[in-house]
Design an enzyme around this catalytic site. Structure first.
Site, mmCIF file in Angstrom:
data_model
loop_
_atom_site.group_PDB
_atom_site.id
_atom_site.type_symbol
_atom_site.label_atom_id
_atom_site.label_comp_id
_atom_site.label_asym_id
_atom_site.label_seq_id
_atom_site.Cartn_x
_atom_site.Cartn_y
_atom_site.Cartn_z
ATOM 1 N N SER A 279 0.651 -1.399 0.167
ATOM 2 C CA SER A 279 0.560 -0.036 0.062
ATOM 3 C C SER A 279 0.714 1.320 -0.189
ATOM 4 O O SER A 279 2.340 1.102 0.474
ATOM 5 C CB SER A 279 -0.971 -0.375 1.273
ATOM 6 O OG SER A 279 -0.094 0.711 2.400
ATOM 7 N N ASP A 280 0.434 1.816 -0.474
ATOM 8 C CA ASP A 280 0.972 3.519 -0.067
ATOM 9 C C ASP A 280 0.516 3.933 1.633
ATOM 10 O O ASP A 280 0.374 3.235 2.259
ATOM 11 C CB ASP A 280 0.804 4.806 -0.849
ATOM 12 C CG ASP A 280 1.544 5.856 -0.905
ATOM 13 O OD1 ASP A 280 2.648 5.795 0.191
ATOM 14 O OD2 ASP A 280 2.050 6.155 -1.865
ATOM 15 N N TRP A 281 1.783 4.784 2.214
ATOM 16 C CA TRP A 281 1.608 4.926 3.473
ATOM 17 C C TRP A 281 0.010 5.436 3.841
ATOM 18 O O TRP A 281 -0.270 6.381 3.677
ATOM 19 C CB TRP A 281 2.547 6.572 3.662
ATOM 20 C CG TRP A 281 3.127 6.647 5.059
ATOM 21 C CD1 TRP A 281 2.332 7.494 5.831
ATOM 22 C CD2 TRP A 281 4.222 6.576 5.780
ATOM 23 N NE1 TRP A 281 2.702 7.340 7.294
ATOM 24 C CE2 TRP A 281 3.943 6.671 7.169
ATOM 25 C CE3 TRP A 281 5.387 5.773 6.004
ATOM 26 C CZ2 TRP A 281 4.963 6.843 8.085
ATOM 27 C CZ3 TRP A 281 6.175 5.749 6.558
ATOM 28 C CH2 TRP A 281 6.228 6.165 7.756
ATOM 29 N N ALA A 282 -0.135 4.068 4.983
ATOM 30 C CA ALA A 282 -1.042 4.968 5.612
ATOM 31 C C ALA A 282 -2.574 5.015 4.212
ATOM 32 O O ALA A 282 -4.126 4.849 4.656
ATOM 33 C CB ALA A 282 -1.595 5.571 5.810
#
Ligand code: NOJ
Length: 746
Positions: A279-282
């Site tokens: 995923s991207d950050w968060a």
């Protein structure tokens, strides 16, 4: 034996050799699969969940690694610490599964190459690949084994700060260069100590952020997604990329991180990708903000179902997978598959067999050949936009006033995303020009201390230096922090009082060369009227100074070409070369500048065409544009025939002559237009390009090829087809190429 006999034996040997090779590869693959299965059999649910969690570096992870609760760490770059953590994973965790250490290695590690947008301006896949190879060598010498690059989001909006990190607006150029980056990072074999895993990001459409405001929603029609935004990702898969990252954006209401369409249907089913997705950050968690899921549990569920194997930074996976399984909202099979794909890449990387970075191989940075490659990349990335009266190259006798807020900024010339970049290695224009032209020939005054300075206290000294010189070199632009993630701008003029300073300097009557270091196309149309020559240098990296000095002195003849359209004013955005024609295309004969429109002119007296009455219909500079110190003439365009079947290749040949006074390299570009489609087609599409080296006076016949199958697009039924009909083809030095011919496809 007769010649044919030798050929036969040769072919047989080749066949045996290649089947052995293939067997070895399949064996490796099936060997890895067996090892992965054996591990999965032994793993507890907690250990499986652990593999799906990526945490940010720093203190306090030892115990979690020991418990098998972490699969990956990002932002650790100390080899001693990385070895220590890896040792805990291998020797103290129950199953000895290594962690994979990730870092944003975007355009170099310690040795910084031009920002990706600048690298794209080289149109040189070999050089781009070499730059990434070097970045991989430096990064892997710290124990980093995974980079979050290349970013191959198509970017048509210069306001978007992350355009700096992109390869520009064109699907073909981005595909070619993105694939080169993947090959550079991953090397010939992932198993090599110096290879790092690449990550194709951000899947998909993140570059279409509405209004160019970072993280904003995107609205991309399905056909445009398929024809414009997805091709570079397919090219990355074909180049062997082993990981993907989901985007922050939602497309028409579906956050990419929760998109089964993207990660299951397109990536895995259609493209048969068997690496893994982070995923991207968060970004799983952020689906709550999107209003797409109600809580963290649902966020985890939707991301996992979509096919996002690993969660970066947040803990929705760690905290919810168990409950989701208990409730029957997830099946253990989907978890096993997610883990399987992660472990496979860890095995491919050789992390199980070769997990540590030996002391003598640690921290191998900035070798002479790395700096040389960075210089080449910087030289080739710079684009000559204007050169009135052949002002450039400079004569060695000329006294130079070097002015401007970017002329001596070791850090700022590196650009965005240089977590590890070492600004003490930077050679600035000031140092480089002094070396090149002699200290006595270069009079320096910054005029403004940073690009955003809003007062004129430094002007006097700058003007004084200008008066004492023969020529002014103004190095301005924007500091690193003004582009990149979360740094979108609504006004993309030169910031601060740079325009005022340039105008004051011009009053001295001295010729002025404007050099722009920036992370995006800036709207320099008005201010470049005060400049006799303009060089677009992007953020050129460590060796920006020497590259610029070589161009100013004529040691390097500029060859860079724009990978993105330069608008005149921000209100023209989005503006890109491969647009549709519309029903009322702009008409040069009827376009009238707003101030020239007669008072009370009747409503339709000027025609009704697609343009702005204050900014016209043309960009400041078109895609593919870039001058040289010499000139090139294209002629005698021919194609091998005029009617093609769909399985054939169009062979194009043309003559090119260097008609000026310098040796040079020209980037010849081939564009095609499908004149009638069952949906309207772009007015031009880049289909091939070639770098051609020509000495002054030399001419050469060049051939280029386009497969008819590469003319395919998604039709009204969303089938990928090449339609029968007439096509126009152009060859030239930019997207305004005029030398053209036609052909038909049966
Ligand atoms: C957020 C960015 O969007 C992404 O490109 C980057 O790789 C991660 N942060 C990790 O730093």
């Amino acid at each position: 034996m007769r010649k044919s006999g030798y050929i036969f034996i040769g072919v047989v040997l080749l066949f045996i050799y290649s089947s052995c090779q293939m067997n070895e590869q399949t064996n490796n693959a099936s060997e890895i699969d067996n090892k992965v299965e054996a591990l999965i059999q032994q793993m507890t649910l907690d250990e499986k969940i652990g593999q799906m969690c990526q945490v940010n570096g720093g203190q306090g992870h030892d115990e979690s690694i020991r418990n098998g609760a972490i699969g990956s760490i990002l932002n650790e770059v100390d080899p001693v610490n990385i070895n220590r953590l890896q040792k805990i994973a291998l020797e103290e965790s129950r199953l000895g599964i290594p962690i994979i250490v990730a870092r944003d290695v975007i355009h170099g590690f310690k040795t910084v190459f031009p920002i990706p947008l600048g690298q794209a301006a080289t149109w040189n896949p070999e050089l781009v690949q070499e730059g990434c190879r070097i970045a991989a060598k430096e990064a892997s010498s710290t124990g980093v084994k995974w980079t979050f690059a290349p970013m191959i989001d198509i970017s048509r909006d210069a306001r978007w700060g992350r355009i700096a990190e992109s390869l520009g607006e064109d699907p073909y150029l981005t595909s070619v260069l993105g694939a080169a980056m993947v090959k550079g990072f991953q090397g010939d074999s992932l198993n090599d100590q110096t290879s790092i895993v690449a990550c194709a990001k951000h899947f998909a459409g993140y570059g279409a952020a509405e209004g160019g405001r970072d993280y904003n929603s995107t609205l991309i029609p399905p056909r445009e997604l398929r024809d414009i935004y997805l091709p570079p990702f397919k090219a990355a898969v074909d180049a062997g990329v082993r990981t993907f990252m989901s985007g922050f954006n939602d497309i028409d209401g579906v956050p990419s991180t929760g998109s089964e369409f993207l990660f299951r249907q397109v990536l895995r089913e259609e493209w048969q990708f068997d690496g893994f997705v982070v995923s991207d950050w968060a970004s799983p968690w952020e689906m709550i903000n999107h209003g797409f899921v109600a809580d963290e549990k649902e966020a985890a569920k939707r991301s996992i179902i979509a096919g996002v194997n690993m969660e970066m930074a947040t803990t929705t996976y760690r905290d919810n997978i168990k409950a989701l399984l208990d409730e029957g909202a997830l099946d253990i099979k989907i978890i096993d598959q997610a883990v399987r794909e992660i472990l496979r890449v860890k095995f491919e990387l050789g992390l199980f067999d070769n997990p540590y970075i030996a002391e003598e191989s640690q921290n191998q940075f900035a070798k002479a050949e790395y700096l040389e490659a960075a210089k080449q990349a910087a030289s080739q990335s710079m684009v000559l936009l204007k050169n009135d009266e052949k002002l450039l190259p400079l004569k060695s006798t000329q006294k130079i006033a070097l002015i401007g807020p970017m002329a001596n900024q070791a850090y700022e010339q590196l650009g965005t995303w240089i977590f590890d970049g070492d600004s003490t290695l930077s050679i600035t224009p000031l140092t480089a020009l002094q070396n090149e032209f002699g200290k006595d020939k270069v009079l320096f005054a910054e005029g403004m201390s940073i690009s955003r300075t809003r007062h004129n206290k430094g002007f006097r000294q700058a003007i004084k230096q200008a008066k004492k010189s023969d020529v002014i070199v103004f190095v301005g632009g924007e500091e690193s922090i003004l582009s990149g993630e979360a740094h979108s701008r609504a006004n993309i003029d030169l910031p601060g009082v740079q325009n005022d300073l340039i105008k004051e300097l011009k009053k001295t009557g001295k010729p002025l060369i404007l050099v722009v270091m920036a992370g995006r196309p800036l709207t320099i149309g008005e201010i470049s009227k005060y400049a006799d020559a303009v060089i677009y240098a992007w953020h050129p990296g460590t060796m920006g100074g020497p590259a610029l000095a070589d161009i100013l002195s004529g040691k390097y003849n500029p060859s860079g070409k724009l990978p993105v359209t330069f608008p005149k004013v921000v209100g023209q955005i989005p503006m890109y070369y491969n647009h549709k024609n519309t029903g009322r295309p702009a008409n040069p004969d009827s376009w009238t500048q707003m101030y020239d429109i007669p008072v009370k002119a009747p409503q339709t007296s000027l025609g009704n065409e697609s343009h702005y009455i204050d900014a016209g219909y043309e960009p400041l500079y078109p895609f593919g544009y870039g001058l040289s110190y010499t000139t090139y003439e294209y002629s005698e365009l021919t194609i091998n025939k005029t009617n093609f079947n769909r399985d054939e290749t169009i062979e194009v040949s043309f003559n090119i002559e260097n008609t000026g006074e310098f040796d040079g390299v020209e980037i010849a570009q081939l564009y095609v237009r499908d004149l009638v489609g069952n949906v309207s087609r772009p007015v031009k599409e880049l289909k091939a390009f070639k770098r051609i080296s020509l000495q002054k006076g030399e001419q050469s016949t060049i051939s280029m090829e386009v497969k008819v199958s590469d003319l395919a697009f998604h039709n009204i039924e969303m089938e990928k087809v090449v339609e029968a009909g007439e096509f126009q083809l152009w060859i030239g030095g930019d997207s305004n190429a005029t030398l053209s011919t036609k052909f038909t496809v049966n």
